[in-house]
Design an enzyme around this catalytic site. Structure first.
Site, PDB file in Angstrom:
ATOM      1  N   GLY A 139       0.827  -1.208   0.000  1.00 42.95           N
ATOM      2  CA  GLY A 139       0.000   0.000   0.000  1.00 42.95           C
ATOM      3  C   GLY A 139       0.854   1.248   0.000  1.00 42.95           C
TER       4      GLY A 139
ATOM      5  N   LEU B   7      -1.844   7.238   1.826  1.00 40.73           N
ATOM      6  CA  LEU B   7      -1.240   8.089   2.856  1.00 40.73           C
ATOM      7  C   LEU B   7      -0.655   7.273   3.994  1.00 40.73           C
ATOM      8  CD1 LEU B   7      -3.646  11.122   2.786  1.00 40.73           C
ATOM      9  CD2 LEU B   7      -1.216  11.088   2.197  1.00 40.73           C
TER      10      LEU B   7
ATOM     11  N   GLY C 143       0.429   3.934   3.936  1.00 38.67           N
ATOM     12  CA  GLY C 143       1.596   3.169   3.479  1.00 38.67           C
ATOM     13  C   GLY C 143       2.729   4.083   3.044  1.00 38.67           C
TER      14      GLY C 143
ATOM     15  N   ARG D 112     -21.767  11.999  10.944  1.00 38.80           N
ATOM     16  CA  ARG D 112     -22.222  11.365   9.702  1.00 38.80           C
ATOM     17  C   ARG D 112     -23.302  10.310   9.909  1.00 38.80           C
ATOM     18  NH1 ARG D 112     -16.374  10.902   6.620  1.00 38.80           N
ATOM     19  NH2 ARG D 112     -16.160  13.151   6.441  1.00 38.80           N
TER      20      ARG D 112
ATOM     21  N   HIS E 143     -19.048   4.870   2.373  1.00 39.96           N
ATOM     22  CA  HIS E 143     -17.913   5.770   2.218  1.00 39.96           C
ATOM     23  C   HIS E 143     -16.622   5.262   2.858  1.00 39.96           C
ATOM     24  CE1 HIS E 143     -15.827   9.554   1.868  1.00 39.96           C
ATOM     25  NE2 HIS E 143     -15.641   9.622   3.172  1.00 39.96           N
TER      26      HIS E 143
ATOM     27  N   GLU F 283      -6.695   2.845   6.978  1.00 46.53           N
ATOM     28  CA  GLU F 283      -8.083   2.365   6.960  1.00 46.53           C
ATOM     29  C   GLU F 283      -8.146   0.841   7.062  1.00 46.53           C
ATOM     30  OE1 GLU F 283     -10.496   4.213   3.893  1.00 46.53           O
ATOM     31  OE2 GLU F 283     -12.183   2.872   4.299  1.00 46.53           O
TER      32      GLU F 283
ATOM     33  N   ARG G 299     -16.726   7.014  12.265  1.00 48.13           N
ATOM     34  CA  ARG G 299     -15.561   7.909  12.173  1.00 48.13           C
ATOM     35  C   ARG G 299     -16.026   9.348  11.977  1.00 48.13           C
ATOM     36  NH1 ARG G 299     -12.920  10.328   8.047  1.00 48.13           N
ATOM     37  NH2 ARG G 299     -13.776   9.091   6.349  1.00 48.13           N
TER      38      ARG G 299
ATOM     39  N   LEU H 155      -7.587  10.803   7.375  1.00 46.29           N
ATOM     40  CA  LEU H 155      -6.258  11.253   6.938  1.00 46.29           C
ATOM     41  C   LEU H 155      -5.356  11.409   8.158  1.00 46.29           C
ATOM     42  CD1 LEU H 155      -7.234  13.905   4.228  1.00 46.29           C
ATOM     43  CD2 LEU H 155      -6.852  11.460   3.963  1.00 46.29           C
TER      44      LEU H 155
HETATM   45  C1  LIG Z   1     -14.192  10.561  -1.890  1.00 48.97           C
HETATM   46  C2  LIG Z   1     -13.514  10.475  -0.555  1.00 48.97           C
HETATM   47  C3  LIG Z   1     -13.177  11.617   0.128  1.00 48.97           C
HETATM   48  C4  LIG Z   1     -12.556  11.534   1.375  1.00 48.97           C
HETATM   49  N1  LIG Z   1     -12.233  12.685   2.028  1.00 48.97           N
HETATM   50  C5  LIG Z   1     -11.619  12.604   3.235  1.00 48.97           C
HETATM   51  C6  LIG Z   1     -11.239  13.791   3.936  1.00 48.97           C
HETATM   52  O1  LIG Z   1     -11.460  14.909   3.472  1.00 48.97           O
HETATM   53  N2  LIG Z   1     -10.636  13.649   5.134  1.00 48.97           N
HETATM   54  C7  LIG Z   1     -10.366  12.425   5.684  1.00 48.97           C
HETATM   55  O2  LIG Z   1      -9.804  12.371   6.767  1.00 48.97           O
HETATM   56  N3  LIG Z   1     -10.698  11.294   5.025  1.00 48.97           N
HETATM   57  C8  LIG Z   1     -11.308  11.354   3.821  1.00 48.97           C
HETATM   58  N4  LIG Z   1     -11.643  10.193   3.162  1.00 48.97           N
HETATM   59  C9  LIG Z   1     -11.175   8.901   3.693  1.00 48.97           C
HETATM   60  C10 LIG Z   1      -9.685   8.731   3.354  1.00 48.97           C
HETATM   61  O3  LIG Z   1      -9.420   9.235   2.065  1.00 48.97           O
HETATM   62  C11 LIG Z   1      -9.228   7.275   3.391  1.00 48.97           C
HETATM   63  O4  LIG Z   1      -9.700   6.647   4.533  1.00 48.97           O
HETATM   64  C12 LIG Z   1      -7.700   7.209   3.403  1.00 48.97           C
HETATM   65  O5  LIG Z   1      -7.163   7.971   2.356  1.00 48.97           O
HETATM   66  C13 LIG Z   1      -7.226   5.773   3.320  1.00 48.97           C
HETATM   67  O6  LIG Z   1      -5.827   5.797   3.225  1.00 48.97           O
HETATM   68  P1  LIG Z   1      -4.990   4.447   3.275  1.00 48.97           P
HETATM   69  O7  LIG Z   1      -3.574   4.834   3.043  1.00 48.97           O
HETATM   70  O8  LIG Z   1      -5.330   3.696   4.491  1.00 48.97           O
HETATM   71  O9  LIG Z   1      -5.528   3.593   2.033  1.00 48.97           O
HETATM   72  P2  LIG Z   1      -5.591   3.905   0.453  1.00 48.97           P
HETATM   73  O10 LIG Z   1      -5.325   5.318   0.130  1.00 48.97           O
HETATM   74  O11 LIG Z   1      -6.864   3.291  -0.009  1.00 48.97           O
HETATM   75  O12 LIG Z   1      -4.377   3.097  -0.126  1.00 48.97           O
HETATM   76  C14 LIG Z   1      -4.414   1.694  -0.244  1.00 48.97           C
HETATM   77  C15 LIG Z   1      -3.132   1.251  -0.912  1.00 48.97           C
HETATM   78  O13 LIG Z   1      -3.057  -0.165  -0.815  1.00 48.97           O
HETATM   79  C16 LIG Z   1      -2.758  -0.719  -2.081  1.00 48.97           C
HETATM   80  N5  LIG Z   1      -3.333  -2.069  -2.097  1.00 48.97           N
HETATM   81  C17 LIG Z   1      -4.535  -2.482  -1.649  1.00 48.97           C
HETATM   82  N6  LIG Z   1      -4.660  -3.811  -1.769  1.00 48.97           N
HETATM   83  C18 LIG Z   1      -3.500  -4.245  -2.315  1.00 48.97           C
HETATM   84  C19 LIG Z   1      -3.017  -5.520  -2.686  1.00 48.97           C
HETATM   85  N7  LIG Z   1      -3.726  -6.636  -2.499  1.00 48.97           N
HETATM   86  N8  LIG Z   1      -1.786  -5.589  -3.249  1.00 48.97           N
HETATM   87  C20 LIG Z   1      -1.022  -4.464  -3.438  1.00 48.97           C
HETATM   88  N9  LIG Z   1      -1.435  -3.239  -3.084  1.00 48.97           N
HETATM   89  C21 LIG Z   1      -2.659  -3.142  -2.527  1.00 48.97           C
HETATM   90  C22 LIG Z   1      -3.339   0.238  -3.081  1.00 48.97           C
HETATM   91  O14 LIG Z   1      -2.700   0.084  -4.324  1.00 48.97           O
HETATM   92  C23 LIG Z   1      -3.036   1.574  -2.385  1.00 48.97           C
HETATM   93  O15 LIG Z   1      -1.715   1.958  -2.677  1.00 48.97           O
HETATM   94  C24 LIG Z   1     -12.282  10.273   1.927  1.00 48.97           C
HETATM   95  C25 LIG Z   1     -12.640   9.119   1.246  1.00 48.97           C
HETATM   96  C26 LIG Z   1     -13.266   9.205   0.026  1.00 48.97           C
HETATM   97  C27 LIG Z   1     -13.715   7.957  -0.648  1.00 48.97           C
END
Ligand SMILES: Cc1cc2nc3c(=O)[nH]c(=O)nc-3n(C[C@H](O)[C@H](O)[C@H](O)COP(=O)(O)OP(=O)(O)OC[C@H]3O[C@@H](n4cnc5c(N)ncnc54)[C@H](O)[C@@H]3O)c2cc1C
Length: 642
Positions: free
Chosen positions: A42, A45, A47, A333, A404, A428, A438, A444
Site C-alpha cells: 500500500g 497516505l 503506506g 455522519r 464511504h 483504513e 468515524r 487522513l
Molecule cells: C471521496 C472520498 C473523500 C474523502 N475525504 C476525506 C477527507 O477529506 N478527510 C479524511 O480524513 N478522510 C477522507 N476520506 C477517507 C480517506 O481518504 C481514506 O480513509 C484514506 O485515504 C485511506 O488511506 P490508506 O492509506 O489507508 O488507504 P488507500 O489510500 O486506499 O491506499 C491503499 C493502498 O493499498 C494498495 N493495495 C490495496 N490492496 C493491495 C493488494 N492486495 N496488493 C497491493 N497493493 C494493494 C493500493 O494500491 C493503495 O496503494 C475520503 C474518502 C473518500 C472515498
C-alpha cells in the site's frame, strides 16, 4: 489462534501512555537497520508515509501497490481536510477535546489509549506536511486556516480547497521518491499481494502477482505491513475508488489474522444520489460543504416535485438544525445519514425516486458572497455540475447517503500489530481508532499518524528481537502459499460461465445495502446470510473471466477481488447479527431510543468483536473473540448532539 489477543495498551495516566511506551520500547541501532527488510503493501497516505519514514530511518523497504503509480492511491480522492488539535482558532480546542470528540463520535466503541495517542500526534502531522510544502489554505495574515467538520464544536480541520488528500499525497510521494533515489526503498507498482506467508507463527513474506506480466513472485522479509485501505466496495456502489477491495486483509484473515468489527461501515450523508442501474461509482460531496450549506426537505410531501425556489422558507424543514440545534448541519455522519433516510422514508425526499435532500448555499452566498463560496469549495461545485448538469450556486445541491468508509479492519494491538507477530496493519485497513463511527477529516489524520509517527516506533520494538530470522523463499510455507495462489487463479479462469463479474458484484452490493446497510435487523441479516452462500455458489458456476493469467488481465484481477467480497460479506453480516445492539453507524432497528437514535448496550457489548477464520464457512463458522473496552477517563453516556 496464532499469537495472542492482548491489546497491550500501556498502563499509567492517559496522557503519559504513549511517551512512556516509546521510552520503554526496544530500538534497532542505526548500523543494524539496513540488515532488516520490510514489506509495505500500500502506498496511500498510510503506506506512503510509513515507507518514507522507515526508509529515512535506514531500513530496507519494499513497497507494493496495484496502481501504476503510488500517486494514484485512493487517498488522492480525499477532499475536505485533516483534523489536528492545534487550537489555531483559539476556540477551545485541545488534545483532550479531540480525543473526547473522537471517542464520543465513535459511540464509545474504540480504545481510549489509541485514540488519545492519535489526538496527541495530530499536531506533528500538520508540521510535517507544512515542512514538505503541502499548500494548506491560509488566513489573510499567513496562518493556516481551519474549518469545521461534523461532531465537533471547534474548527480544527486543515485543508487545501477540496483536494486535501491529493496535496497530502504529493507531499508524502515526494518523501517516498527521495528514499527511492537514496536506495532504501524499492517500489513495485502494478503488483498485487495475493497472500501473506506465515513462518513459525510470524509474518515473514507475501506472494504477489505482477499485473502486467502475470508473474507470481515470493518475497521474504522481517516484517509485513498492510496499508491496503478500506473495503467499502463490498457494497458495489460506494464513494471509494473502483479498485478498493478487501483482498489483502481478507487473505491475511484466512491466514490467521483476526478481523475486527467488520460490520462497522460508514454511510456518508452528502453524496450525489444514485442515478441509474448502470452506474458503477458514487461521488462524494465533502462534508466541509456543511460548514456553509444548509440541509432541508419540504415540510409537505406535496411540495417535493416543486422547484426548490418555489418553496417558501416557512414550508422548508431544516431537519438537522431542528433536531440537533447545537451541532445543526454539522451533526456527525451516522446521525445525519439516518436523518436523511428518515425524511426520505416519510416521502419528503426530492429528485428522482425521492432519494435526495437539498444542500442549499443560498444563505451563505447572501452572507459572504459567491466569490468566497467559490474560493472555499469551487472544485466541488465543478464536480457537482459535471455530474448533474446543475449549477449549485443557483439551485441547491441534491445529496443522499452512500457507503464511504469502513471502520472495521484487521485487529491490531496498541503497537498496530495484528495477532500474527510481525504483521502490522495501518490506516483504513485496521480497525483501531474510530469505533462505530468515524468523524470527518479523521481518516487522513489516522493514516498519517500511523505511518509517520506510530509505526516508526512500534515496528523496531518487534524487529529488535528478529535479527537473522528472515526465512528464505525456499521455505515450505512459501511454496504452499504460492501453490494456493496459482490454484485460485486457475480456478477462476476455468469457470467459463456467461455472467459478468459486475452483475454478481452488483447483486451482492444491493443485498448488503438492503440488509446490512444504514439500518439492519435480525430477520434481514439472517436472510442475507442465507442468500450470500447461494450467490457465491452461482459466482463459481456462472461467472465469465476472459483471458488468461499470463498477461495484463483486469477481469482476472477483479474476479479475485469479487470472490473475496463474496466470502467477506458473510463475515460482515455475521458480525452485524452478533452485535445485538445499536452503536454509531451500526443501527439495529430493534435497538433505538424513543427519538430513533442508536441505543447502545454497554453491559453486553462494550467490546471489540474480533473474528478468527476456522476454514470453509460452509462447514465451520468463524470464531468470535471479544476484547473488552476499558474506559478509565471518559464517562460512557448516551451520545447527544442536541
Ligand atoms: C471521496 C472520498 C473523500 C474523502 N475525504 C476525506 C477527507 O477529506 N478527510 C479524511 O480524513 N478522510 C477522507 N476520506 C477517507 C480517506 O481518504 C481514506 O480513509 C484514506 O485515504 C485511506 O488511506 P490508506 O492509506 O489507508 O488507504 P488507500 O489510500 O486506499 O491506499 C491503499 C493502498 O493499498 C494498495 N493495495 C490495496 N490492496 C493491495 C493488494 N492486495 N496488493 C497491493 N497493493 C494493494 C493500493 O494500491 C493503495 O496503494 C475520503 C474518502 C473518500 C472515498
Amino acid at each position: 489462534m496464532i499469537g495472542n489477543f492482548d491489546a497491550r495498551v500501556p498502563s499509567g495516566p492517559l496522557d503519559r501512555k504513549w511517551t512512556s511506551h516509546k521510552d520503554h520500547s526496544r530500538l534497532v541501532s542505526p548500523n543494524n537497520r539496513r540488515k532488516f527488510e520490510i514489506i509495505v503493501v500500500g502506498s496511500g497516505l498510510a503506506g506512503g508515509s510509513a515507507v518514507a519514514t522507515l526508509g529515512e530511518l535506514g531500513y530496507r523497504v519494499r513497497c507494493f501497490c496495484y496502481q501504476d503509480s503510488p500517486r494514484r492511491a485512493h487517498s488522492i480522492a480525499a477532499q475536505g481536510g485533516i483534523n489536528a488539535a492545534k487550537n489555531y482558532q483559539n476556540d477551545g480546542d485541545s488534545i483532550y477535546r479531540l480525543f473526547y470528540d473522537t471517542i464520543k463520535g465513535g459511540d464509545f466503541r474504540s480504545r481510549e489509549g489509541n485514540v488519545y495517542r492519535l489526538a496527541e500526534v495530530s499536531s506533528n502531522i500538520i508540521d510535517q506536511c507544512v515542512a514538505q510544502g503541502v499548500p494548506f489554505a491560509r488566513e489573510y495574515g499567513g496562518l493556516l486556516a481551519n474549518r469545521s467538520f461534523g461532531g465537533a464544536q471547534v474548527s480544527r480541520t486543515f485543508y487545501a480547497r477540496g483536494q486535501t488528500g491529493q496535496q497530502l499525497l504529493l507531499g508524502c510521494y515526494q518523501a517516498l521518491c527521495r528514499q527511492i533515489a537514496a536506495g532504501t526503498v524499492q517500489m513495485f507498482p502494478q503488483t498485487e499481494m495475493l497472500d501473506v506467508v506465515v513462518v513459525d507463527g510470524h509474518a515473514k513474506g507475501i506472494v504477489t502477482r505482477n499485473l502486467r506480466t502475470g508473474k507470481i513472485d515470493n518475497v521474504a522479509a522481517d516484517a509485513v505491513v498492510l496499508a491496503t485501505g478500506g473495503y467499502g466496495n463490498v457494497f458495489y456502489l460506494s464513494t471509494n475508488a473502483r479498485g478498493c477491495n478487501v483482498t489483502a486483509t481478507y487473505r491475511a484473515y484466512k491466514k490467521g489474522a483476526l478481523f475486527a468489527n467488520p460490520c462497522f461501515t460508514q454511510i456518508h450523508p452528502t453524496c450525489i444520489p444514485h442515478s441509474g442501474d448502470y452506474q458503477s461509482k458514487l461521488t462524494l460531496m465533502s462534508e466541509s460543504l456543511r460548514n456553509d450549506g444548509r440541509v432541508w426537505v419540504p415540510k409537505r410531501k406535496e411540495d417535493c416535485n416543486k422547484a426548490p425556489n418555489e418553496i417558501p422558507e416557512a414550508d422548508r424543514d431544516y431537519y438537522l438544525e431542528r433536531k440537533y440545534p447545537s451541532y445543526g448541519n454539522l451533526a456527525p455522519r451516522d446521525i445525519s445519514s439516518r436523518a436523511a433516510k428518515e425524511v426520505c422514508d416519510e416521502g419528503r425526499g426530492v429528485g428522482p425516486g425521492g432519494r435526495g435532500v437539498y444542500l442549499d448555499f443560498a444563505d451563505a452566498i447572501k452572507r459572504v458572497g459567491e466569490q468566497t463560496i467559490r474560493e472555499r469549495y469551487g472544485n466541488l461545485f465543478e464536480v457537482y455540475e459535471k455530474i448533474t448538469g446543475e449549477n449549485a450556486y443557483q439551485v441547491p445541491m441534491r445529496i443522499y447517503p452512500a457507503v464511504h468508509y469502513t471502520m472495521g479492519g484487521l485487529w491490531v494491538d496498541y503497537n498496530l500489530m495484528s495477532n500474527i507477530p510481525g504483521l502490522f496493519v495501518i490506516g483504513e485497513a485496521n480497525f483501531s481508532d474510530h469505533g462505530a463511527n468515524r468523524l470527518g477529516a479523521s481518516a487522513l489524520m489516522q493514516g498519517l499518524a500511523d505511518g509517520y509517527f506510530v509505526l516508526p516506533y512500534t515496528l523496531p520494538n518487534y524487529l529488535a528481537g528478529q535479527m537473522g530470522k528472515r526465512p528464505s523463499t525456499d521455505h515450505a510455507e512459501f511454496k504452499k502459499a504460492d501453490n494456493d495462489v496459482r490454484a485460485k487463479i486457475d480456478n477462476l479462469l476455468k469457470i467459463n460461465g456467461k455472467r459478468s463479474l459486475d452483475s454478481i458484484h452488483r447483486e451482492l452490493g444491493t443485498l448488503l445495502w438492503d440488509k446490512c446497510g444504514m439500518a439492519r435487523n435480525k430477520a434481514g441479516l439472517e436472510e442475507a446470510l442465507r442468500k450470500i452462500p447461494e450467490l457465491r455458489e452461482r459466482f463459481w458456476r456462472e461467472v465469465r473471466v476472459p483471458g488468461d493469467g499470463e498477461d495484463f488481465n483486469q477481469s482476472l484481477e477483479r474476479a479475485g477481488r469479487v470472490a473475496d467480497f463474496l466470502e467477506f460479506a458473510e463475515l460482515m453480516c455475521l458480525d452485524a447479527l452478533a452485535r445485538d445492539e445499536s452503536c454509531g453507524a451500526h443501527f439495529r432497528e430493534e435497538h433505538q431510543t424513543p427519538e430513533g437514535e442508536a441505543l447502545r448496550d454497554d453491559d453486553n457489548f462494550a467490546d471489540v468483536f474480533a473474528w478468527e477464520f476456522q476454514g470453509n464457512p460452509a462447514t465451520a463458522g468463524p470464531k468470535l473473540h471479544r476484547e473488552a473496552l476499558r474506559f478509565e477517563t471518559v464517562h460512557l453516556a448516551q451520545r447527544s448532539y442536541k
